[in-house]
Write a protein that holds these residues in place. Structure first.
Motif, PDB file in Angstrom:
ATOM      1  N   MET A  82       0.885  -1.181   0.000  1.00  0.00           N
ATOM      2  CA  MET A  82       0.000   0.000   0.000  1.00  0.00           C
ATOM      3  C   MET A  82       0.915   1.222   0.000  1.00  0.00           C
ATOM      4  O   MET A  82       1.652   1.449   0.959  1.00  0.00           O
ATOM      5  N   ARG A  85      -2.676   6.590   0.705  1.00  0.00           N
ATOM      6  CA  ARG A  85      -4.113   6.522   0.980  1.00  0.00           C
ATOM      7  C   ARG A  85      -4.877   6.825  -0.295  1.00  0.00           C
ATOM      8  O   ARG A  85      -4.426   7.642  -1.102  1.00  0.00           O
ATOM      9  N   MET A  86      -6.029   6.217  -0.450  1.00  0.00           N
ATOM     10  CA  MET A  86      -6.959   6.633  -1.502  1.00  0.00           C
ATOM     11  C   MET A  86      -8.173   7.198  -0.771  1.00  0.00           C
ATOM     12  O   MET A  86      -8.893   6.464  -0.088  1.00  0.00           O
ATOM     13  N   GLY A 108      -5.591   9.977  -4.606  1.00  0.00           N
ATOM     14  CA  GLY A 108      -4.470   9.205  -4.040  1.00  0.00           C
ATOM     15  C   GLY A 108      -3.504  10.154  -3.337  1.00  0.00           C
ATOM     16  O   GLY A 108      -3.144  11.178  -3.891  1.00  0.00           O
ATOM     17  N   ASP A 110       0.154   9.812  -1.608  1.00  0.00           N
ATOM     18  CA  ASP A 110       1.252   8.886  -1.303  1.00  0.00           C
ATOM     19  C   ASP A 110       1.734   9.058   0.138  1.00  0.00           C
ATOM     20  O   ASP A 110       1.771  10.165   0.645  1.00  0.00           O
ATOM     21  N   CYS A 120       6.539   1.752   1.559  1.00  0.00           N
ATOM     22  CA  CYS A 120       5.120   1.371   1.546  1.00  0.00           C
ATOM     23  C   CYS A 120       4.823   0.577   2.809  1.00  0.00           C
ATOM     24  O   CYS A 120       5.744   0.141   3.506  1.00  0.00           O
ATOM     25  N   TYR A 238      -3.518   0.680  -2.327  1.00  0.00           N
ATOM     26  CA  TYR A 238      -3.797   1.834  -1.465  1.00  0.00           C
ATOM     27  C   TYR A 238      -4.578   1.391  -0.239  1.00  0.00           C
ATOM     28  O   TYR A 238      -5.306   0.396  -0.293  1.00  0.00           O
ATOM     29  N   HIS A 240      -7.683   2.418   1.455  1.00  0.00           N
ATOM     30  CA  HIS A 240      -8.833   3.259   1.082  1.00  0.00           C
ATOM     31  C   HIS A 240      -9.472   3.849   2.335  1.00  0.00           C
ATOM     32  O   HIS A 240      -9.659   3.148   3.326  1.00  0.00           O
TER      33      HIS A 240
END
Ligand code: FAD
Length: 540
Positions: A82, A85-86, A108, A110, A120, A238, A240
């Motif tokens: 991941m 964040r989305m 998105g 990062d 990540c 991501y 979410h």
């Protein structure tokens, strides 16, 4: 058992307890790992674990590495990357002929430097991670020094700390009579409702402080199934988030292409929706479906109304407990680790990562004091802590402690307490960031500033060098709070807070300077315009 064998009992074969057992075995302890539940690798494992998947961060990975490089490789392969964040936002607009319509916009954000440094976090199944850890301890010798014997369906019932040497315990296997046993050292890795901790609280000799409290939020797990032709219905790389202030939905991908969703909401919200459902008139709109239609329309579409209602009925709505206690140890007999010592709200995704870090810190300190039967070559101390300050602490504060293990455990409590208090604070604070700040333009501006400063401070010329800078040995780079918490295993959590506060001051100062320049520029502009008009008037 030979007479020089040192026995350790680790209570709880959860994630942290199992890693602790592996670490102690690697230092020559003869370990018994106790678990009240059945073996998750057997079909009889009926209990439902807390969250189905977890975010594993580099802090956790570094701690696993301190026990076994091969374990890390297997675990990392299991996880789904991941990178950020989305954020799912609802945009309400008017559509001609249709009236009010909710449109979902995704953005998105990062987390760190994925492209440059591969930064990540990884979504990993709790059960799969637990099985990797158990397989690892199963691969160790089964008796004698460096062995781990795992006993499932057996629980700790009682613990007696009055013996001169070691601890008497009462263990009970399911369906059998309780049995008395003796161990030199007991580690409580038995989670937030720890029996070991409860036993340490008996009697006033230890002066053991304890506090627990629940967050206003509870949580419920839901799921989005795999899409057609074995595809993911959301972007898998991501985490979410549907930030909605008082409540929030998050989703993490699973290997089978499904997503596990967690709805966090005030406990009173769950209770009142349940009450509404219980007295729902036939044909009346379902309040849970209505809530999802209004707040999470895209998630509802992929979940399906029936599946949502089934999960709502069947899955538990659990509370979020925080546990604080002090000290974590008793003489050279007992130590609390993981959630047993510091359960926290899951909003920074650090509970397990921090529990794994406990194991890494403990192993360094045991080695430093030569407190294990076969200590490894003394390892560097964890974090950027000054060896000198540790040495002076160990000398003064552990003078009364007779054994190397007692000195090591006292040092562990001393070093770990500020870190654990810091991450518990950060975990509480991060709810606001996840559930509302990520939508605010000011937050986005700060993020941009953070990332500009991060890039600038990467150039040696601009690297921030202060004597008191905890990261001066790492070039004193400017880093966002999330990055420091998640991607900097060498940085103690309390140093993260100190650094965040310092960076916040710099940002405030910069904002004042920029603001001052803007105001001065505006005043000068008005002045010049006035002066030139005055000159024109005079010239005329
Ligand atoms: P536990 O997992 O609670 O294990 C304790 C074990 O001890 C259990 O197996 C239990 O059966 C056993 N036990 C208890 N009593 C006895 C007894 N008397 N005798 C024998 N055995 C006993 N952390 C992260 O790092 N990242 C995340 O993304 C994340 N997400 C989360 C989401 C949610 C919704 C929640 C609630 C937590 C999350 N966490 C996360 C936190 C994480 O789950 C915990 O910090 C972690 O599981 C703690 O591990 P542990 O081994 O200390 O305790």
């Amino acid at each position: 058992m030979s007479t020089d064998e040192r026995t350790a009992l680790v209570v709880g074969a959860g994630l942290v307890g199992t890693l602790t057992a592996a670490m102690l075995a690697s230092r020559g302890w003869t370990v018994t790992l106790l678990e009240s539940r059945s073996d998750p690798r057997e079909g009889t494992h009926a209990e439902r674990a807390r969250s189905i998947n977890l975010a594993l961060s580099p802090r956790g990975i570094e701690a696993l590495r301190s026990v076994s490089e091969e374990l890390v490789e297997r675990v990392v392969r299991e996880g789904i990357e991941m990178r950020g964040r989305m954020v799912h936002k609802n945009k309400v607009g008017k559509v001609k002929g249709k009236g009010r319509e909710v449109r979902v916009e995704k953005e998105g954000q990062d987390y760190g430097r994925y492209e440059e440094e591969g930064e990540c976090i990884r979504s990993i199944s709790r059960t799969a991670l637990g099985i990797h850890l158990l397989d690892h301890v199963d691969g160790l010798p089964s008796e004698g020094r460096g062995s781990v014997t795992t006993r499932f369906e057996t629980k700790l019932v009682e613990m007696d700390l009055r013996k001169e040497d070691g601890v008497d315990v009462v263990l009970q296997k399911k369906g059998e009579q309780p049995k008395k046993m003796h161990f030199h050292f007991v580690v409580g890795g038995d989670g937030a409702y720890s029996k070991v901790r409860q036993q340490m609280m008996r009697g006033s000799k230890l002066r053991f402080d304890y506090r627990q409290f629940y967050a206003p939020h509870s949580y419920l797990e839901l799921s989005i199934p795999p899409g057609p032709n074995d595809t993911f219905l959301l972007e898998p790389n991501y985490l979410h988030i549907w930030p909605r202030g008082e409540f929030m939905l998050i989703a993490l991908a699973n290997q089978d292409k499904s997503f596990t969703l967690t709805l966090f909401a005030h406990d009173s919200t769950f209770t009142s929706l349940d009450a509404e459902l219980a007295s729902l008139a036939p044909g009346a709109p379902n309040p849970v479906v209505e809530l999802f239609r209004r707040e999470f329309p895209d998630a509802l579409e992929q979940m399906g109304e029936e599946a949502l209602l089934q999960s709502w009925r069947e899955n538990p709505k659990d509370g979020l407990i925080t546990v604080e206690c002090s000290p974590y140890h008793y003489k050279d007999k007992v130590l609390l680790i993981g959630d047993a010592a510091h359960a926290m709200v899951p909003f920074y995704g650090q509970g397990m990562n921090c529990g794994f870090e406990d194991v890494r810190v403990l192993s360094s300190i045991l080695d430093h004091f030569g407190a294990s039967p076969s200590p490894l070559v003394p390892s560097p101390l964890p974090y950027s802590l000054e060896t000198a300050s540790l040495a002076s602490f160990s000398k003064s504060a552990t003078e009364g402690d007779e054994t190397a293990l007692a000195r090591a455990l006292a040092t562990y409590t001393h070093l770990r307490a500020p870190s654990l208090a810091a991450i518990q604070t950060l975990a509480h604070q991060n709810y606001t960031e996840m559930a509302s700040s990520v939508l605010s333009p000011l937050y986005l501006l700060r993020r941009s500033l953070d990332s500009i400063l991060t890039s600038v401070s990467n150039f040696p010329l601009f690297a921030i060098k202060r004597d008191s800078d905890p990261l001066k040995d790492q070039g004193g780079r400017w880093e966002s709070l999330y990055r420091m918490v998640t991607f900097r295993p060498g940085l103690a959590y309390e140093e993260v807070i100190r650094r965040r506060d310092w960076q916040a001051k710099v940002l405030d100062w910069a904002a004042k300077v920029v603001g001052g320049v803007v105001v001065a520029g505006a005043v000068a502009g008005v002045g010049l315009r006035y002066a030139s008009r005055y000159r024109l008037v005079r010239a005329n």
